[in-house]
Every structure is written in C-alpha cells, then in structure tokens.
Design a protein around this motif. Structure first.
Motif, PDB file in Angstrom:
ATOM      1  N   GLN A 455     -64.645  18.186 -34.226  1.00  0.00           N
ATOM      2  CA  GLN A 455     -65.578  19.391 -34.817  1.00  0.00           C
ATOM      3  C   GLN A 455     -66.326  18.831 -35.915  1.00  0.00           C
ATOM      4  OE1 GLN A 455     -65.194  22.381 -32.986  1.00  0.00           O
ATOM      5  NE2 GLN A 455     -67.233  22.840 -34.368  1.00  0.00           N
ATOM      6  N   ASN A 456     -65.637  18.314 -36.908  1.00  0.00           N
ATOM      7  CA  ASN A 456     -66.107  17.824 -38.129  1.00  0.00           C
ATOM      8  C   ASN A 456     -67.393  16.853 -38.025  1.00  0.00           C
ATOM      9  OD1 ASN A 456     -65.482  18.720 -40.672  1.00  0.00           O
ATOM     10  ND2 ASN A 456     -63.437  17.564 -40.600  1.00  0.00           N
ATOM     11  N   VAL A 457     -67.191  15.799 -37.260  1.00  0.00           N
ATOM     12  CA  VAL A 457     -68.164  15.034 -36.840  1.00  0.00           C
ATOM     13  C   VAL A 457     -69.639  15.659 -36.376  1.00  0.00           C
ATOM     14  CG1 VAL A 457     -68.770  12.848 -35.454  1.00  0.00           C
ATOM     15  CG2 VAL A 457     -66.586  13.199 -36.766  1.00  0.00           C
ATOM     16  N   VAL A 458     -69.287  16.449 -35.439  1.00  0.00           N
ATOM     17  CA  VAL A 458     -70.334  17.202 -34.909  1.00  0.00           C
ATOM     18  C   VAL A 458     -71.232  17.972 -35.720  1.00  0.00           C
ATOM     19  CG1 VAL A 458     -70.959  18.558 -32.787  1.00  0.00           C
ATOM     20  CG2 VAL A 458     -69.381  16.876 -32.539  1.00  0.00           C
ATOM     21  N   ASP A 459     -70.206  18.899 -36.416  1.00  0.00           N
ATOM     22  CA  ASP A 459     -70.988  19.774 -37.542  1.00  0.00           C
ATOM     23  C   ASP A 459     -71.667  19.149 -38.347  1.00  0.00           C
ATOM     24  OD1 ASP A 459     -69.624  21.643 -36.093  1.00  0.00           O
ATOM     25  OD2 ASP A 459     -67.920  22.144 -37.785  1.00  0.00           O
ATOM     26  N   ARG A 460     -71.383  18.000 -38.949  1.00  0.00           N
ATOM     27  CA  ARG A 460     -72.242  17.259 -39.839  1.00  0.00           C
ATOM     28  C   ARG A 460     -73.215  16.431 -39.326  1.00  0.00           C
ATOM     29  NH1 ARG A 460     -69.035  18.808 -44.425  1.00  0.00           N
ATOM     30  NH2 ARG A 460     -66.998  19.517 -43.443  1.00  0.00           N
ATOM     31  N   GLY A 461     -73.355  16.464 -38.069  1.00  0.00           N
ATOM     32  CA  GLY A 461     -74.384  15.579 -37.425  1.00  0.00           C
ATOM     33  C   GLY A 461     -74.009  13.941 -37.341  1.00  0.00           C
ATOM     34  N   HIS A 462     -72.630  13.724 -37.600  1.00  0.00           N
ATOM     35  CA  HIS A 462     -72.256  12.334 -37.900  1.00  0.00           C
ATOM     36  C   HIS A 462     -72.491  11.554 -36.443  1.00  0.00           C
ATOM     37  CE1 HIS A 462     -70.630  13.041 -41.976  1.00  0.00           C
ATOM     38  NE2 HIS A 462     -71.891  12.765 -42.033  1.00  0.00           N
ATOM     39  N   ASP A 463     -72.501  12.324 -35.342  1.00  0.00           N
ATOM     40  CA  ASP A 463     -72.644  11.386 -33.931  1.00  0.00           C
ATOM     41  C   ASP A 463     -73.929  11.185 -33.845  1.00  0.00           C
ATOM     42  OD1 ASP A 463     -73.279  14.242 -34.128  1.00  0.00           O
ATOM     43  OD2 ASP A 463     -72.735  14.605 -32.109  1.00  0.00           O
ATOM     44  N   GLN A 464     -74.955  11.422 -34.831  1.00  0.00           N
ATOM     45  CA  GLN A 464     -76.295  11.115 -34.775  1.00  0.00           C
ATOM     46  C   GLN A 464     -76.631   9.777 -35.322  1.00  0.00           C
ATOM     47  OE1 GLN A 464     -78.095  12.638 -32.584  1.00  0.00           O
ATOM     48  NE2 GLN A 464     -76.261  13.966 -32.190  1.00  0.00           N
ATOM     49  N   ILE A 465     -75.490   9.648 -36.246  1.00  0.00           N
ATOM     50  CA  ILE A 465     -76.115   8.225 -37.152  1.00  0.00           C
ATOM     51  C   ILE A 465     -75.638   7.047 -36.561  1.00  0.00           C
ATOM     52  CG2 ILE A 465     -75.715   9.503 -39.312  1.00  0.00           C
ATOM     53  CD1 ILE A 465     -72.968   8.269 -39.772  1.00  0.00           C
ATOM     54  N   PRO A 466     -76.469   5.792 -36.870  1.00  0.00           N
ATOM     55  CA  PRO A 466     -76.340   4.654 -36.097  1.00  0.00           C
ATOM     56  C   PRO A 466     -74.888   3.709 -36.196  1.00  0.00           C
ATOM     57  CG  PRO A 466     -78.185   4.568 -38.069  1.00  0.00           C
ATOM     58  CD  PRO A 466     -77.398   5.856 -38.142  1.00  0.00           C
ATOM     59  N   THR A 467     -74.003   4.296 -37.059  1.00  0.00           N
ATOM     60  CA  THR A 467     -72.562   3.685 -37.095  1.00  0.00           C
ATOM     61  C   THR A 467     -71.890   4.277 -35.983  1.00  0.00           C
ATOM     62  OG1 THR A 467     -72.399   4.854 -39.052  1.00  0.00           O
ATOM     63  CG2 THR A 467     -72.496   2.467 -39.236  1.00  0.00           C
ATOM     64  N   PHE A 468     -72.161   5.293 -35.613  1.00  0.00           N
ATOM     65  CA  PHE A 468     -71.345   6.285 -34.688  1.00  0.00           C
ATOM     66  C   PHE A 468     -71.026   5.493 -33.536  1.00  0.00           C
ATOM     67  CE2 PHE A 468     -70.912   9.252 -31.227  1.00  0.00           C
ATOM     68  CZ  PHE A 468     -69.622  10.033 -31.667  1.00  0.00           C
ATOM     69  N   GLY A 469     -69.600   5.250 -33.325  1.00  0.00           N
ATOM     70  CA  GLY A 469     -69.105   4.486 -32.012  1.00  0.00           C
ATOM     71  C   GLY A 469     -69.177   3.015 -32.270  1.00  0.00           C
ATOM     72  N   LEU A 470     -69.530   2.472 -33.275  1.00  0.00           N
ATOM     73  CA  LEU A 470     -69.801   0.786 -33.509  1.00  0.00           C
ATOM     74  C   LEU A 470     -68.405   0.249 -33.249  1.00  0.00           C
ATOM     75  CD1 LEU A 470     -72.252   0.067 -36.296  1.00  0.00           C
ATOM     76  CD2 LEU A 470     -72.506  -0.099 -33.716  1.00  0.00           C
ATOM     77  N   LEU A 471     -67.282   0.890 -33.567  1.00  0.00           N
ATOM     78  CA  LEU A 471     -66.123   0.042 -33.316  1.00  0.00           C
ATOM     79  C   LEU A 471     -65.340   0.894 -32.461  1.00  0.00           C
ATOM     80  CD1 LEU A 471     -65.534  -1.013 -37.126  1.00  0.00           C
ATOM     81  CD2 LEU A 471     -66.159  -2.428 -34.960  1.00  0.00           C
ATOM     82  N   LYS A 472     -65.961   1.437 -31.249  1.00  0.00           N
ATOM     83  CA  LYS A 472     -64.871   2.235 -30.442  1.00  0.00           C
ATOM     84  C   LYS A 472     -63.915   1.543 -29.626  1.00  0.00           C
ATOM     85  CE  LYS A 472     -68.657   2.402 -26.731  1.00  0.00           C
ATOM     86  NZ  LYS A 472     -69.448   1.571 -27.588  1.00  0.00           N
ATOM     87  N   ASP A 473     -64.009   0.221 -29.450  1.00  0.00           N
ATOM     88  CA  ASP A 473     -62.922  -0.785 -29.070  1.00  0.00           C
ATOM     89  C   ASP A 473     -61.682  -1.082 -30.099  1.00  0.00           C
ATOM     90  OD1 ASP A 473     -64.384  -0.705 -26.674  1.00  0.00           O
ATOM     91  OD2 ASP A 473     -65.700  -2.639 -27.604  1.00  0.00           O
ATOM     92  N   VAL A 474     -61.691  -0.619 -31.122  1.00  0.00           N
ATOM     93  CA  VAL A 474     -60.781  -1.003 -32.058  1.00  0.00           C
ATOM     94  C   VAL A 474     -59.595   0.364 -32.138  1.00  0.00           C
ATOM     95  CG1 VAL A 474     -59.813  -1.916 -34.250  1.00  0.00           C
ATOM     96  CG2 VAL A 474     -62.193  -2.711 -33.264  1.00  0.00           C
ATOM     97  N   ALA A 475     -58.506   0.078 -31.987  1.00  0.00           N
ATOM     98  CA  ALA A 475     -57.447   1.135 -32.138  1.00  0.00           C
ATOM     99  C   ALA A 475     -57.666   1.715 -33.446  1.00  0.00           C
ATOM    100  CB  ALA A 475     -56.206   0.528 -31.636  1.00  0.00           C
ATOM    101  N   GLY A 476     -57.269   2.877 -33.586  1.00  0.00           N
ATOM    102  CA  GLY A 476     -57.476   3.931 -34.747  1.00  0.00           C
ATOM    103  C   GLY A 476     -56.501   3.187 -35.755  1.00  0.00           C
ATOM    104  N   SER A 477     -55.285   2.879 -35.449  1.00  0.00           N
ATOM    105  CA  SER A 477     -54.242   2.475 -36.251  1.00  0.00           C
ATOM    106  C   SER A 477     -54.578   1.164 -36.947  1.00  0.00           C
ATOM    107  CB  SER A 477     -52.975   2.497 -35.743  1.00  0.00           C
ATOM    108  OG  SER A 477     -52.901   1.560 -34.619  1.00  0.00           O
ATOM    109  N   THR A 478     -55.530   0.369 -36.007  1.00  0.00           N
ATOM    110  CA  THR A 478     -55.844  -0.946 -36.521  1.00  0.00           C
ATOM    111  C   THR A 478     -56.817  -0.804 -37.475  1.00  0.00           C
ATOM    112  OG1 THR A 478     -55.283  -1.830 -34.252  1.00  0.00           O
ATOM    113  CG2 THR A 478     -56.524  -3.299 -35.728  1.00  0.00           C
ATOM    114  N   LEU A 479     -57.818   0.147 -37.159  1.00  0.00           N
ATOM    115  CA  LEU A 479     -58.955   0.458 -38.046  1.00  0.00           C
ATOM    116  C   LEU A 479     -58.369   0.889 -39.532  1.00  0.00           C
ATOM    117  CD1 LEU A 479     -62.135   1.976 -36.369  1.00  0.00           C
ATOM    118  CD2 LEU A 479     -61.732   0.084 -37.712  1.00  0.00           C
ATOM    119  N   ALA A 480     -57.410   1.621 -39.444  1.00  0.00           N
ATOM    120  CA  ALA A 480     -56.838   2.182 -40.631  1.00  0.00           C
ATOM    121  C   ALA A 480     -56.214   1.085 -41.408  1.00  0.00           C
ATOM    122  CB  ALA A 480     -55.908   3.232 -40.096  1.00  0.00           C
TER     123      ALA A 480
END
Ligand code: ADP
Ligand code: ZN
Length: 637
Positions: A455-480
């Motif tokens: 919701q937050n990402v969409v509301d702020r239009g952050h699904d439209q920026i170029p970095t959106f989904g750039l690291l979709k293959d990395v697990a969330g815990s690894t990214l953290a």
C-alpha cells in the motif's frame, strides 16, 4: 586496616601457597587472583572483574583460610550455592549456606556453627540477608570480609539488574569496618563505576581481568534454516554438552521437538515448566545423562558444568553482556568450545516489543527502558559487523585486543563469503534510498527494491521509480543484512528515534561514483558438518591457532594419543559413577582439565596423583585410589 610489613606479607604469601596446595590441590594462582587474594587478606576493599571461568570463587574462598575469619558471600542463586557447598565440603572446607529453602535441621546446624565460630564461609542469598533480624545476628559475629558475587546485579545500567541487590548498600552501615569485595564477570566501565558507588567501596583495589576468552570460537550466521543449522552445529560436537538459547518459551519447545525428530536427544527448558520437570532436566544435564538443552536464558545461571562445548543462540541476545555471559558458559574448563549466533534482523524488533511491553506493565522508569534499548542496539551492531569478534567483544568491555587475527572467529577464519557483484548491489540500495527522498525506513526501501506493491509503495508512487524491483531476486532477509553491513561500514546512516529512516552519508557518494568499491559478505551456509570431537580437535595442537589464556588447559601439551583419549573416556565414566554415589554433579568431583591431565600423565601412586591440578589431599583420600586403580588397570590391557 591491616598494615603489612614486608615480613608478614612474606609469611602471608607462604600461607596462601600452602592453602592453595593443601586445600585446593592447585599449584599456582592465575594473575589477578593473587592480587585479589592479597587485597582480601590485607583487609582492603576490592572490585574484581574476571570473565566467566576466570576463577573468581577462589578469590573469596581462599582468604578466610589464611585470616581464619568468616567471610560472608552474597550470591543470588540458590542452585549455584548448593553446588559450591558440595564442592567445598569435598575439600573439607567449613562452609554453610543461608537461604529461604533451609530445612529446620539445617537452620539449627547453621545457628550452632555460627555461634561456635566454626565456619569460614557463609553463602547468603540477598533476600535472606534482610530477613528476620539476620543482620543483627551476623553483626554480633566476628566477620573478616563481605564478598558480593554477581555484583553487576546492583546496577540498572547492567543487563541483569535485581532490585533486591540495591539494598546491599545498607550493609556498609551495619558493617562499617569490614572490607567489601565485589565480583562480577560482566561490567562495562559505566557499570563498574556504579558498583563502586552503590556499595560505597573505599579506595578499592580495582582488578579487571582480560575479557577475551581465547578458547571460544565465535560464529554469527544469518538464520536461514534454524533446525538444520542447529542440528548441524550439535553434530559437530557429538557426545558433548550443548546449550541452545531461544528468545521465547514457545521457541524452545518447538526447536527441541524438531531436533528430536532428527534423532538428537534435546529437551526444552524454560521458567514456565513445573518445578519438578525443571529440576529433572537440570539434574540430568549436570549428571551428564542429557547433553542438549534448548532453553530460555532462565537456564544456565545455576549450571556450572565445565565441559559445555557448544552454545547456540537461536535468536539475538538482548545485550552484549548477556551474550558474553551466556557464551561464557561454553568451555569453562578452558578447553576449546564453539559459540554460534543465528541472527535475523527481525529479532531486534521482537526484543524492542518485549521490552516496551514489559516496561509498560512494570511501570519502571523510562531511563531503564532507554538503557535496555541502548544495550540491544549494541548487540545488533555486534551481530551485523564483520570485524573480528574477539576484538569487538574486548573493545566493548573497554579493552584493546592485541591480535590482528584471532584464529577463532568466523571473520578471521574466512568463513564469510564475499558476495559476487557486491558493488552493484550496494549502488542499487543507495540509489533506492536517494530516489525515495531519504525519508523511509529499511522495510520500505527493501519493499521498493524487491518490487513489492505494498500500500505504502503504491500510495507514494514508488512503484514508478527506476529502482523499483531492481533486486527482486535477493531474499528480503539477505537484503536487510546487506543494509546492516552498509550501515556498519558508514556507507548508509540509520537515524535514531522512534521511526528510524535510512539516509546517505559522505561516504555513500564514493560508492555511487565508484571511487571506492563496496564489499559485502554472505555467511556461507555451507559450514560443513564435520563430525569431529572437540577434544580431538584441540589436540591438533600447533595447527590449531587457538591460544590458551594461561597454562591451565591441557592445550599447552598437544598429544594426539588415542590411548589417552580412551583413558579419558574411561575416567569420565568413573567420575560419573563417583558423582552418583556422592549425590553431586560430576564436575564438582573434578573438572575435565583434571581428567585430561590424569589421562596423559597416568600417575601411578598418590604422590603422582597429588601433582594433578585440582586434586588435593582430601580428594585423593576420598576417591584417589579408584582413579589410580582405573589408570593401572587401563595400562595393563
Ligand atoms: P568464575 O566464578 O570466575 O566463573 P570459577 O571460580 O568457577 O570461575 O573457576 C573456574 C574454573 O577454574 C574452576 O574449575 C576452578 O576450579 C578453576 N580454577 C580457579 N582457579 C584456578 C587456578 N589458580 N588454577 C587452576 N584452576 C583454577
Ligand atoms: Zn577474529
């Protein structure tokens, strides 16, 4: 205060050496023990900070036998008192305990012994001290010294603050002329100052030992598959004692059950079990009939088993002090042991919730909560850093670490794998922080990078920026974990406050412009389960870079002798048998270090036996012959 001339100080040295040998069966003191004992014998106040296993007990047990006056020892744990008393009685040491669980007969004996002045050591639980005119009774006796064990419990800056310890400050009024000695294993400089102040120590001799525990190997791994990771670690130490710490009671039961499915005899232990079950588990563990216990931190305080070869933290501990204390239960005998921390960024959030809730419920002052949160943040930093863990721990306790390569942590052993393409990953993370305006927390930035349409990402239009989904293959815990590493390296900043946000730093720019290359590491999951016996691995001697802290351990004389191995096992079961007959845990009979030395030196007569560390005349008399016979019979095969 006794003023010592050099002549009487020499004769005291002689008396100390005699008691050490004749009562404790030891041939030398460890460095700060000598100073602590001298302070007590000379009637000086002292603060003694030695790590777990450092030998604090001897510092207050020995002086009364030299001064011939009673020492009162305040100690928080009844279970520990009982073990200590058993051990002292084996040495023929006149000691007793006063706590709320004494039987009427024990109470009568205590009264008689106190009035007859036959005791040299009295162990007292703090709450007992302030009960029913007990202090008045004690004030009439001739008291040589008061020793406060686990003295950090008096400080709210410490990790184990106990309100009943606060009252110990009153002791100074009742015993204005008696010297006080405070002992603790874990104290940051701030807690140390607090202890001195609270107990009103007078010009105390402050003795701070080396915090480093060179026989412990520290590892911190991201928690990927808890059950497999724990099972693997336990299997690296077959037949050896292991303690696995979990954050919650529920976790202990689930994990113990999963381990049993993997044919590991593990039992859960927590404060919610009924008393009978808890006693049963701790007794089986102490008596070496159970090796693996999955527990909350409620377990271990009263357990002094010296041969724990593995301590696993299945979740983040809530302070570095707690971590040091819990890992300190590994390798108390000075032989090598492993400490494994399995960490996930979510643990810290879980702790914060628990702490805030319990502060709210107990109505404790806000600075107690703030102190707890600060300790937690330090622990999190420890877990996410990738510099030498021995060095980090030493520095945390205010000491420099003198080695560049400890040879005993995952960092120095190069077990952390460099991440391929780390630089580009780091750039993507930094750029997501920049593109979202440096106004969001880690969770949001990770959602953006992984392409989650929250919701937050969409509301702020952050699904439209170029970095959106750039690291979709990395697990969330690894990214953290990567974000944590960047923060640790100063390449990113996490603001303080209730809603911390990620921001760029001066150093971020160097990475974004590729002036500097980012490095990230991945803790290799493939720490292959090498079923090796820890005691054997220690005998690798020179190829094993683990350093011995003092000359105590058998490590100083590596011999890979399968016969000694066998004899050791044989002596170990004899020790179990003797312990059962005496009704006390095996490690009270004697330590693994003593058994190791017997197995390698194979004494043939009482003379030889008395040369073994930890065997004095009383123990030689009580069961020396049985060990000698076992050694002779073994040699005859
Ligand atoms: P602490 O209370 O500081 O955690 P302990 O007093 O339990 O440590 O001592 C740890 C172990 O070291 C015990 O097995 C003890 O017998 C042994 N020990 C203590 N002092 C000496 C010494 N001077 N020489 C050899 N062993 C010692
Ligand atoms: Zn290291």
């Amino acid at each position: 205060m006794a003023v010592s001339t050099s002549a009487n100080s020499k004769s005291q040295d002689g008396a100390i050496a005699r008691v050490l040998e004749d009562v404790f069966g030891l041939d030398s003191l460890r460095p700060l023990q000598a100073e602590a004992i001298a302070a007590a014998v000379h009637g000086r106040d002292a603060l003694v900070v030695l790590p777990t296993g450092g030998g604090k007990s001897l510092c207050y047990q020995l002086p009364p036998l030299v001064t011939d006056r009673l020492t009162i020892v305040v100690s928080p744990l009844i279970a520990l008192m009982k073990d200590q008393l058993d051990g002292l009685r084996l040495l023929g040491y006149p000691a007793a305990a006063a706590h709320s669980n004494l039987s009427p007969q024990e109470k009568r004996d205590l009264k008689r012994d106190l009035e007859g002045n036959t005791l040299r050591l009295l162990l007292v639980a703090p709450e007992r001290l302030f009960l029913e005119g007990f202090l008045v009774q004690l004030a009439q006796l001739e008291i040589g010294a008061i020793a406060i064990d686990e003295a950090h419990c008096i400080s709210q800056w410490g990790h184990d603050f106990r309100p009943e310890y606060r009252r110990l400050a009153e002791l100074r009024e009742v015993f204005p002329n008696v010297p006080f000695q405070a002992f603790t294993a874990t104290a940051t400089p701030r807690v140390r100052d607090d202890i001195v102040q609270q107990l009103q120590l007078r010009e105390p001799e402050v003795l701070v030992g080396t915090f480093d525990r060179p026989n412990l190997t520290y590892r911190v791994l991201p928690r990927v598959d808890l059950v497999d990771q724990v099972a693997e670690a336990v299997q690296r130490h077959p037949d050896a004692a292991a303690i696995v710490y979990c954050i919650s009671r529920k976790d202990t039961e689930g994990l113990a059950e999963s381990l049993r499915k993997k044919k590991i005899d593990a039992r859960a232990y927590h404060a919610g079990l009924d008393a009978k079950e808890r006693t049963d588990i701790s007794e089986r563990f102490r008596e070496e009939r159970l090796h693996v216990v999955v527990a909350t931190v409620a377990f271990g305080m009263g357990i002094d088993r010296g041969d724990v070869r593995l301590v696993v933290h299945a979740g983040l501990p809530k302070s570095v002090e707690g971590y040091q204390q819990e890992t300190g239960r590994a390798g108390r005998d000075g032989l090598p042991a492993e400490c494994l921390l399995l960490y996930s960024a979510a643990d810290a959030a879980k702790w914060r919730q628990i702490m805030e809730r319990s502060a709210g419920e107990s109505g404790s002052p806000p600075d107690v909560l703030a102190a707890q949160l600060a300790l937690l943040a330090e622990m999190q930093r420890f877990a996410t850093r990738t510099t030498c863990r021995h060095a980090m721990l030493s520095r945390y306790f205010g000491q420099e670490y003198p080695h560049d390569d400890c040879g005993a942590c995952d960092v120095c052993l190069h077990e952390l794998e460099p991440v391929e393409g780390a630089h580009v990953i780091a750039q993507k993370i930094l750029s997501a922080v920049a593109r979202t305006g440096q106004r969001f927390g880690m969770r949001h930035v990770i959602d953006v990078l992984r392409g989650s349409r929250t919701q937050n990402v969409v509301d702020r239009g952050h699904d439209q920026i170029p970095t959106f989904g750039l690291l979709k293959d990395v697990a969330g815990s690894t990214l953290a974990n990567f974000v944590d590493q960047l923060i640790d390296a100063g390449d990113l900043l996490r603001t303080d406050g209730e809603y911390p946000v990620l921001q760029l730093t001066m150093r971020s720019k160097e990475l974004l412009t590729s002036e500097r290359q980012a490095v990230l590491v991945l803790a290799s999951k493939a720490l292959e389960a090498k079923p090796e016996r820890t005691r054997k691995s220690k005998r690798r001697g020179s190829s094993n870079p683990v350093r011995s802290s003092d000359g105590d351990g058998a490590m100083s004389e590596p011999s890979s002798d399968p016969l000694s191995e066998q004899l050791f096992d044989h002596l170990r079961s004899l020790r179990r048998e003797i312990a059962r007959e005496l009704g006390m845990p095996p490690y009270i009979v004697c330590s693994d270090v003593t058994l190791e030395q017997m197995a390698s030196e194979r004494p043939r007569d009482e003379q030889g036996l008395l040369r073994i560390k930890g065997i004095g005349p009383k123990k030689a008399e009580a069961f020396g012959e049985r060990f000698l016979r076992a050694i002779r019979e073994f040699g005859a095969d």
